[in-house]
Design a protein around this motif. Structure first.
Motif, short mmCIF file in Angstrom:
data_model
loop_
_atom_site.label_atom_id
_atom_site.label_comp_id
_atom_site.label_asym_id
_atom_site.label_seq_id
_atom_site.Cartn_x
_atom_site.Cartn_y
_atom_site.Cartn_z
N GLY A 119 -0.94 5.74 3.65
CA GLY A 119 -0.67 5.24 5.00
C GLY A 119 0.05 3.91 5.04
O GLY A 119 0.24 3.33 6.10
N GLY A 120 0.44 3.41 3.86
CA GLY A 120 1.17 2.14 3.80
C GLY A 120 2.67 2.34 3.83
O GLY A 120 3.17 3.39 4.26
N ASP A 121 3.39 1.32 3.36
CA ASP A 121 4.86 1.33 3.43
C ASP A 121 5.51 1.08 2.07
O ASP A 121 6.64 0.61 2.01
CB ASP A 121 5.33 0.28 4.43
N GLN A 122 4.79 1.35 0.99
CA GLN A 122 5.33 1.12 -0.34
C GLN A 122 5.49 2.44 -1.09
O GLN A 122 4.68 3.36 -0.93
CB GLN A 122 4.39 0.20 -1.12
N ILE A 123 6.55 2.53 -1.91
CA ILE A 123 6.74 3.71 -2.77
C ILE A 123 6.30 3.32 -4.19
O ILE A 123 6.88 2.41 -4.78
CB ILE A 123 8.22 4.17 -2.78
N GLU A 124 5.27 3.98 -4.66
CA GLU A 124 4.80 3.69 -6.02
C GLU A 124 5.83 4.16 -7.03
O GLU A 124 6.64 5.05 -6.74
CB GLU A 124 3.45 4.39 -6.27
N TYR A 125 5.82 3.57 -8.22
CA TYR A 125 6.81 3.93 -9.24
C TYR A 125 6.86 5.44 -9.49
O TYR A 125 7.93 6.03 -9.61
CB TYR A 125 6.50 3.23 -10.57
N GLU A 126 5.66 6.05 -9.54
CA GLU A 126 5.62 7.49 -9.88
C GLU A 126 6.18 8.36 -8.75
O GLU A 126 6.49 9.52 -8.97
CB GLU A 126 4.20 7.93 -10.26
N ASP A 127 6.31 7.79 -7.55
CA ASP A 127 6.81 8.57 -6.41
C ASP A 127 8.28 8.31 -6.11
O ASP A 127 8.84 8.91 -5.19
CB ASP A 127 6.00 8.24 -5.15
N GLN A 128 8.90 7.40 -6.84
CA GLN A 128 10.27 7.04 -6.47
C GLN A 128 11.27 8.08 -6.96
O GLN A 128 10.98 8.92 -7.83
CB GLN A 128 10.63 5.65 -7.01
N ASP A 129 12.45 8.06 -6.37
CA ASP A 129 13.56 8.94 -6.76
C ASP A 129 13.79 8.81 -8.28
O ASP A 129 13.99 7.69 -8.77
CB ASP A 129 14.81 8.47 -5.97
N PRO A 130 13.73 9.94 -9.01
CA PRO A 130 13.88 9.86 -10.48
C PRO A 130 15.22 9.26 -10.92
O PRO A 130 15.37 8.86 -12.08
CB PRO A 130 13.77 11.32 -10.94
N ALA A 131 16.19 9.18 -10.02
CA ALA A 131 17.50 8.62 -10.38
C ALA A 131 17.46 7.09 -10.49
O ALA A 131 18.34 6.48 -11.11
CB ALA A 131 18.54 9.01 -9.33
N LEU A 138 0.86 -1.20 0.00
CA LEU A 138 0.00 0.00 0.00
C LEU A 138 0.89 1.24 0.00
O LEU A 138 1.86 1.32 0.76
CB LEU A 138 -0.89 -0.02 1.26
N SER A 139 0.55 2.19 -0.86
CA SER A 139 1.36 3.40 -1.00
C SER A 139 1.53 4.13 0.34
O SER A 139 0.60 4.21 1.14
CB SER A 139 0.70 4.34 -2.01
N MET A 140 2.72 4.71 0.51
CA MET A 140 2.95 5.55 1.70
C MET A 140 1.95 6.71 1.73
O MET A 140 1.57 7.18 2.80
CB MET A 140 4.38 6.08 1.71
N LYS A 141 1.52 7.14 0.55
CA LYS A 141 0.55 8.24 0.47
C LYS A 141 -0.79 7.86 1.09
O LYS A 141 -1.58 8.69 1.49
CB LYS A 141 0.32 8.66 -0.99
#
Ligand SMILES: [Fe+2]
Length: 369
Positions: free
Chosen positions: A333-345, A328-331
């Protein structure tokens, strides 16, 4: 010279036991199990070592067993539980359940099995020329620090009547269909993890699949995950102690804590183990021309989660259950970073590795990739 008396306070019965057994300990973030130096281990009548990954937490650790050609370990039974992965060699294990029933099964490289609690077992190396190398993820630190009594752990007589179906020792099992991420295979023995059928779990990454294991009806956790060619998983975090082991394929993993400027990178190879530490964010990448598979073992199973964070990570285990925090996305309340939210590097870093191997991206969410 008499031995020094044990300290009065702040004792660690688990570590005191390791010392008494005379076992070597290796400690690091990631450990290549093929390179660990073993020493004779009188209790098991083979060679052994203790593997302490930095992210192991308080409950789990690993014992490495190196069995010489044509030799067998001594019969043992105990109140600690274990899930064993075969790194090298082939042989068989004889199990005598507490009621006297005997079972045996043949293992080879990449087999995985669990011994029902307090059953007597022996591992036999079937080769007359090659060693067998087995790694056991155990809850021994938990059990030893809980009871701090070696005699009780190794000599207690009690029949827990756990997981004694004949089928569970011959490669069979029961599929427990629940929902993506929670589909489970109940058994005691998986002959070859590379042949195990996995179930889609798209929430964890493009094309991602997995299976959870219920092993010997115990508290040891194991799950097997796969990333198809040209994909990587989404980053996430959870509690400590899930020992990730590369089973097949090529790739790497990145580790970091929230706010870190840099990543710890570990390249994949069969025999490497690395449990992410408590709340250490981690992300797994396939960079090869084959699907990449990994096994994760620890304490706190899908049936018996043990700790609150594990219940939160796994969510509600029903067909329509609430999603666990690990997917579940951190957005939200979960603990996962969705692809669109990850560090662009991150995406270009992976693409550069892919280029070296001449493999094309198949990430649906990244049209430019
Ligand atoms: Fe994870």
């Amino acid at each position: 010279m008499s031995e020094a008396p044990p300290p009065i306070l702040r004792r660690n019965p688990y570590m005191e036991w390791i010392e008494r057994e005379g076992l070597p300990i290796v400690e690091d973030y990631a450990i290549d199990l093929f390179k660990v130096a073993t020493k004779p281990w009188a209790r098991f009548d083979c060679a052994g070592a203790v593997v302490h990954c930095k992210g192991r937490g308080d409950f789990a650790s690993m014992f490495l067993f190196e069995i010489a050609p044509a030799r067998a370990t001594s019969p043992q039974h105990h109140l600690y539980e274990q899930v064993i992965y075969v790194l090298e060699g082939h042989g068989n294990t004889m199990v005598e359940l507490p009621d006297g029933t005997k079972r045996s099964f043949e293992w080879g490289e990449r087999s995985m099995f669990a011994i029902p609690i307090n059953s007597t077992y022996r591992h036999f190396n079937a080769s007359g020329r090659e060693r067998a190398l087995l790694v056991a993820t155990t809850d021994f630190p938990l059990k030893m620090n809980l009871f701090h009594n070696e005699d009780f752990i190794f000599n207690a007589k009690f029949d827990f009547q756990r997981a004694n179906k004949t089928d569970y020792f011959n490669g069979g099992g029961d599929l427990i269909p629940l929902r993506p991420g929670k589909h489970s295979w109940e058994t005691n023995f998986v002959p070859d993890l590379m042949q195990m059928e996995l179930k889609a779990w798209e929430d964890r990454g493009s094309g991602s699949s997995n299976i959870m294991f219920v092993l010997a009806d115990g508290i040891m956790h194991a799950h097997l995950s796969e990333m198809p060619v040209g994909t990587y998983k989404k980053a996430h975090r959870h509690g400590p102690g899930f020992h990730v082991m590369c089973v097949g394929g090529e790739g790497f993993s990145l580790f970091w804590f929230e706010g870190d400027k840099d990543y710890l990178r570990i390249d994949w190879k069969h025999g490497i183990v690395f449990p992410p530490a408590e709340n250490q964010i981690h992300q797994h990448f396939n960079t090869g021309a084959q699907p990449a598979r990994y096994l994760a073992t620890g304490v706190g199973s899908v049936r018996y989660p043990l700790q609150e964070w594990q219940r939160r990570a796994g969510g509600d285990a029903t067909a329509n259950g609430k999603k666990g925090a690990v997917s579940l996305s951190m957005k939200e309340g979960g603990d996962q970073i969705e692809y669109e939210d990850q560090d662009p590097a991150i995406h270009p870093l992976w693409l550069a590795e892919m280029n070296k191997n001449n493999v094309q991206s198949r990430m649906k969410n990244f049209p430019a990739g």
